[in-house]
Design a protein around this motif. Structure first.
Motif, short mmCIF file in Angstrom:
data_model
loop_
_atom_site.label_atom_id
_atom_site.label_comp_id
_atom_site.label_asym_id
_atom_site.label_seq_id
_atom_site.Cartn_x
_atom_site.Cartn_y
_atom_site.Cartn_z
N LYS A 81 25.26 -2.89 -1.64
CA LYS A 81 25.14 -3.22 -0.22
C LYS A 81 25.14 -1.97 0.66
O LYS A 81 24.89 -2.06 1.85
N LEU A 82 25.42 -0.81 0.07
CA LEU A 82 25.54 0.42 0.83
C LEU A 82 24.17 1.05 1.07
O LEU A 82 23.14 0.56 0.59
N ASN A 83 24.15 2.16 1.80
CA ASN A 83 22.89 2.83 2.14
C ASN A 83 22.67 4.15 1.42
O ASN A 83 21.54 4.61 1.33
N LEU A 150 18.83 -1.41 -8.37
CA LEU A 150 18.89 -0.70 -7.10
C LEU A 150 17.56 -0.83 -6.34
O LEU A 150 17.55 -1.05 -5.13
N LYS A 151 16.46 -0.73 -7.07
CA LYS A 151 15.15 -0.86 -6.43
C LYS A 151 14.96 -2.27 -5.88
O LYS A 151 14.42 -2.47 -4.78
N GLN A 152 15.44 -3.25 -6.64
CA GLN A 152 15.33 -4.64 -6.18
C GLN A 152 16.15 -4.89 -4.93
O GLN A 152 15.82 -5.76 -4.12
N ARG A 153 17.20 -4.10 -4.74
CA ARG A 153 18.05 -4.24 -3.55
C ARG A 153 17.60 -3.33 -2.41
O ARG A 153 18.31 -3.18 -1.43
N GLY A 154 16.41 -2.75 -2.54
CA GLY A 154 15.83 -1.98 -1.45
C GLY A 154 16.09 -0.50 -1.43
O GLY A 154 15.73 0.19 -0.47
N PHE A 155 16.71 0.03 -2.47
CA PHE A 155 16.95 1.46 -2.53
C PHE A 155 15.67 2.23 -2.87
O PHE A 155 14.89 1.80 -3.72
N GLU A 169 12.12 20.04 2.66
CA GLU A 169 10.86 19.56 3.23
C GLU A 169 10.69 18.06 3.08
O GLU A 169 9.76 17.47 3.61
N ALA A 170 11.61 17.43 2.34
CA ALA A 170 11.49 16.00 2.05
C ALA A 170 12.02 15.15 3.21
O ALA A 170 12.87 15.58 3.98
N LYS A 171 11.50 13.95 3.30
CA LYS A 171 11.97 12.94 4.24
C LYS A 171 12.55 11.79 3.44
O LYS A 171 11.98 11.38 2.43
N PHE A 172 13.67 11.26 3.90
CA PHE A 172 14.38 10.27 3.10
C PHE A 172 14.48 8.92 3.82
O PHE A 172 14.66 8.86 5.03
N LYS A 173 14.37 7.87 3.03
CA LYS A 173 14.53 6.52 3.55
C LYS A 173 16.00 6.27 3.86
O LYS A 173 16.90 6.91 3.32
N GLU A 174 16.24 5.29 4.73
CA GLU A 174 17.61 5.00 5.13
C GLU A 174 18.46 4.50 3.97
O GLU A 174 19.61 4.90 3.81
N LYS A 175 17.89 3.63 3.14
CA LYS A 175 18.64 3.11 1.99
C LYS A 175 18.17 3.89 0.77
O LYS A 175 17.03 3.73 0.32
#
Length: 226
Positions: A81-83, A150-155, A169-175
């Protein structure tokens, strides 16, 4: 479980006194500290250095030891449930795991998932100076299934690799989940294949790698403060 060493002992005494069953002292301590120890209300046993060394399995106990409840691992379903979590894939060195736990807690990573059959939590607690009590740690033995879940939970999964994209140089998703492997073997290729992107640290002077806990500190800070 026996914990020992003054720093860890005092951390548990202050933050988690209910975990303590018995206290073992092999050295005299000042009146103020002894009063703090007494206020916990647990049995205090004076032991000689030989007994203390035996309880600490030869470790540097500094005269402060305690019998505490067994470490309780976090529920993996709660961590989903975490980000921001870090997955330690095949890292077995307790010094590295403890250092990562300390850094993760200090920088703001929300949880640690260790992919292994078992883990020496006494060693991890010592090397983390007690931080392993403050950040949720889960133990999972099937890493590939974990990554799928984890991928199924949106990570979004970020694997570390020497040839990965420069973390600065990378950009990261919130989750997001950061996947790190051991210095020797790295992350298994089957696990890397399940990740969304590979990231790394651009090193100078033709150096090929960093200690995994040092690398984690750099990457974790970047992922939080991009």
């Amino acid at each position: 479980m026996i914990i020992y060493g003054k720093q860890l002992f005092l951390h548990v005494l202050e933050k988690h006194p209910k975990l303590i069953n018995e206290i073992y002292l092999s050295k005299e301590c000042d009146a103020k500290l002894f009063s703090r120890i007494c206020k916990v209300g647990k049995k205090i046993i004076r032991v000689d250095n030989q007994k203390a060394q035996s309880l600490a399995h030869g470790g540097n106990h500094q005269g402060f030891l305690a019998s505490v409840n067994e470490y309780e691992f976090a529920d993996i379903n709660e961590l989903k449930k975490l980000n921001f979590v870090v997955v330690l894939y095949g890292i077995s060195d307790v010094g590295n795991i403890g250092a990562i736990a300390r850094t993760a807690y200090a920088l703001g990573c929300e949880a640690i998932i260790v992919v292994a059959k078992n883990i020496n939590m006494e060693g991890v607690l010592r090397s983390s100076s007690g931080a392993a009590y403050e950040i949720p740690i889960a133990l999972v033995d099937d890493g590939l299934s974990l990554l799928n879940e984890l991928k199924q939970r949106g990570f979004t999964l970020y694997a570390t690799a020497s040839n990965g994209k420069n973390v600065h140089e990378a950009k990261f998703k919130e989750k997001r989940a950061l996947i790190m492997g051991s210095e020797g073997e790295g992350i298994p290729q089957k696990a890397v294949a399940k990740c969304d992107e590979c990231i790394g640290i651009k090193l100078k002077e033709d150096w090929d790698s960093l200690n995994v806990s040092a690398a984690f500190a750099i990457i974790c800070d970047r992922m939080i403060n991009e």
